[in-house]
Design an enzyme around this catalytic site. Sequence first.
Site, PDB file in Angstrom:
ATOM      1  CG  MET A  27       1.781  66.019 -30.379  1.00  0.00           C
ATOM      2  SD  MET A  27       1.338  66.845 -32.463  1.00  0.00           S
ATOM      3  CE  MET A  27       0.562  65.515 -32.438  1.00  0.00           C
ATOM      4  CB  ALA A  29      -6.191  64.354 -27.154  1.00  0.00           C
ATOM      5  CG  LEU A  30      -1.998  64.981 -21.211  1.00  0.00           C
ATOM      6  CD1 LEU A  30      -1.585  65.543 -20.262  1.00  0.00           C
ATOM      7  CD2 LEU A  30      -0.750  64.536 -22.783  1.00  0.00           C
ATOM      8  N   GLY A  33      -1.048  56.297 -21.525  1.00  0.00           N
ATOM      9  CA  GLY A  33      -0.278  55.897 -22.528  1.00  0.00           C
ATOM     10  C   GLY A  33       0.678  57.247 -21.869  1.00  0.00           C
ATOM     11  CG  HIS A  34      -0.086  60.606 -23.224  1.00  0.00           C
ATOM     12  ND1 HIS A  34      -1.081  60.891 -23.753  1.00  0.00           N
ATOM     13  CD2 HIS A  34       0.824  61.659 -24.334  1.00  0.00           C
ATOM     14  CE1 HIS A  34      -0.642  61.359 -25.474  1.00  0.00           C
ATOM     15  NE2 HIS A  34      -0.117  61.744 -25.413  1.00  0.00           N
ATOM     16  CE  LYS A 145      10.810  49.728 -26.071  1.00  0.00           C
ATOM     17  NZ  LYS A 145      10.721  48.461 -25.375  1.00  0.00           N
ATOM     18  CB  SER A 183      -4.422  61.454 -28.860  1.00  0.00           C
ATOM     19  OG  SER A 183      -3.378  61.351 -28.053  1.00  0.00           O
TER      20      SER A 183
HETATM   21  P1  AMP Z   1       1.511  62.084 -28.894  1.00  0.00           P
HETATM   22  O1  AMP Z   1       0.826  63.274 -27.694  1.00  0.00           O
HETATM   23  O2  AMP Z   1       0.932  61.365 -29.583  1.00  0.00           O
HETATM   24  O3  AMP Z   1       2.887  62.842 -29.129  1.00  0.00           O
HETATM   25  O4  AMP Z   1       2.733  61.252 -27.532  1.00  0.00           O
HETATM   26  C1  AMP Z   1       3.598  61.390 -26.932  1.00  0.00           C
HETATM   27  C2  AMP Z   1       4.641  60.927 -26.382  1.00  0.00           C
HETATM   28  O5  AMP Z   1       3.665  59.868 -25.546  1.00  0.00           O
HETATM   29  C3  AMP Z   1       5.190  59.843 -27.811  1.00  0.00           C
HETATM   30  O6  AMP Z   1       6.434  59.850 -27.162  1.00  0.00           O
HETATM   31  C4  AMP Z   1       4.401  58.617 -27.335  1.00  0.00           C
HETATM   32  O7  AMP Z   1       4.959  57.870 -28.501  1.00  0.00           O
HETATM   33  C5  AMP Z   1       3.647  58.463 -26.374  1.00  0.00           C
HETATM   34  N1  AMP Z   1       2.909  57.392 -26.680  1.00  0.00           N
HETATM   35  C6  AMP Z   1       1.548  57.471 -27.089  1.00  0.00           C
HETATM   36  N2  AMP Z   1       0.498  56.652 -26.741  1.00  0.00           N
HETATM   37  C7  AMP Z   1       1.446  55.637 -26.237  1.00  0.00           C
HETATM   38  C8  AMP Z   1       1.449  54.271 -25.620  1.00  0.00           C
HETATM   39  N3  AMP Z   1      -0.347  53.435 -25.166  1.00  0.00           N
HETATM   40  N4  AMP Z   1       1.983  53.758 -24.609  1.00  0.00           N
HETATM   41  C9  AMP Z   1       2.795  54.460 -24.205  1.00  0.00           C
HETATM   42  N5  AMP Z   1       3.856  56.191 -24.765  1.00  0.00           N
HETATM   43  C10 AMP Z   1       2.774  56.662 -25.866  1.00  0.00           C
END
Ligand code: AMP
Length: 273
Positions: A27, A29-30, A33-34, A145, A183
């Site tokens: 979504m 705001a990378l 983790g992304h 995870k 994010s």
């Molecule tokens: P989001 O943009 O929050 O929807 O996340 C996109 C992907 O990044 C999803 O598969 C999340 O589980 C993963 N994600 C978010 N935060 C982390 C993190 N701290 N470490 C690893 N993966 C993450």
Amino acid sequence: MIIARSVDELRAVLDAQPGTVGFVPTMGALHIGHRSLIEAARKENDCVVVSIFVNPTQFLPGEDLSKYPRREEADFKICELSGVDVLFYPDVRAMYGEDEVRVTAPDVRGYILEGASRPGHFDGVLTVVMKLLNMVRPARVYFGKKDAQQLALITQMCKNFFMNVAIVPMETVREKDGLALSSRNIYLNPAERQEALKLSAALKKATEMVMRGALEAESIHVEMIRILEPLEVEYVAIVNREFESIAEVMIGNTIILVAARVGTTRLIDNVWM
Ligand code: AMP
């Protein structure tokens, strides 16, 4: 890096390339983790696709979709520097029509924990992931995870609908002090940022207890709540990989999860053991 804003543009690029596609849905705001997901996709596939789409159907009425952080320019740069081949950046009209068929999360697993706090959230998540997987048609798709229940439900959807994609679960990336990258962390002021450490501290305590053989879920729960106080805790849960509550931790088949509000920001975290 090619930026595709429509499904036609996306398919035109992907149909012209012969190798395997690795896909990272986000979504935006990378953060790092992304990036860890993108790096894994880079290593394991010929072509890496990242999508950035703030999916309206996974936000509940009252949850402020318009306040979700958007950082288009920085996100594009991060993707480019991380070796992304195709950035899929659709608007809502490219993703949704009117009165559409939707995917529904399973009755129990979709409506406990995150699904209890945010009923209907996972219907939106599963619907958009179904769409994205059908658009991108990757060999492998990467999920964190950190969103454990989301990962479990997407895995179940792919199985239930006989979808031909390998799901790659990725470890949670943390700040040095333990805070799981999210994010949403940018909403935290310095005092709240400090308070937010209680989530990872509680999970660390749980891990220590398990390592010294204290496996009883009730005692772990009590200790975690003690550490989390005075945060507004939404849940602390000790479940197996099927997301069923368990009375005792089973090494290799347990996830301990926490959701809490720090100020007005809702944070989640977990450990897999
Ligand atoms: P989001 O943009 O929050 O929807 O996340 C996109 C992907 O990044 C999803 O598969 C999340 O589980 C993963 N994600 C978010 N935060 C982390 C993190 N701290 N470490 C690893 N993966 C993450």
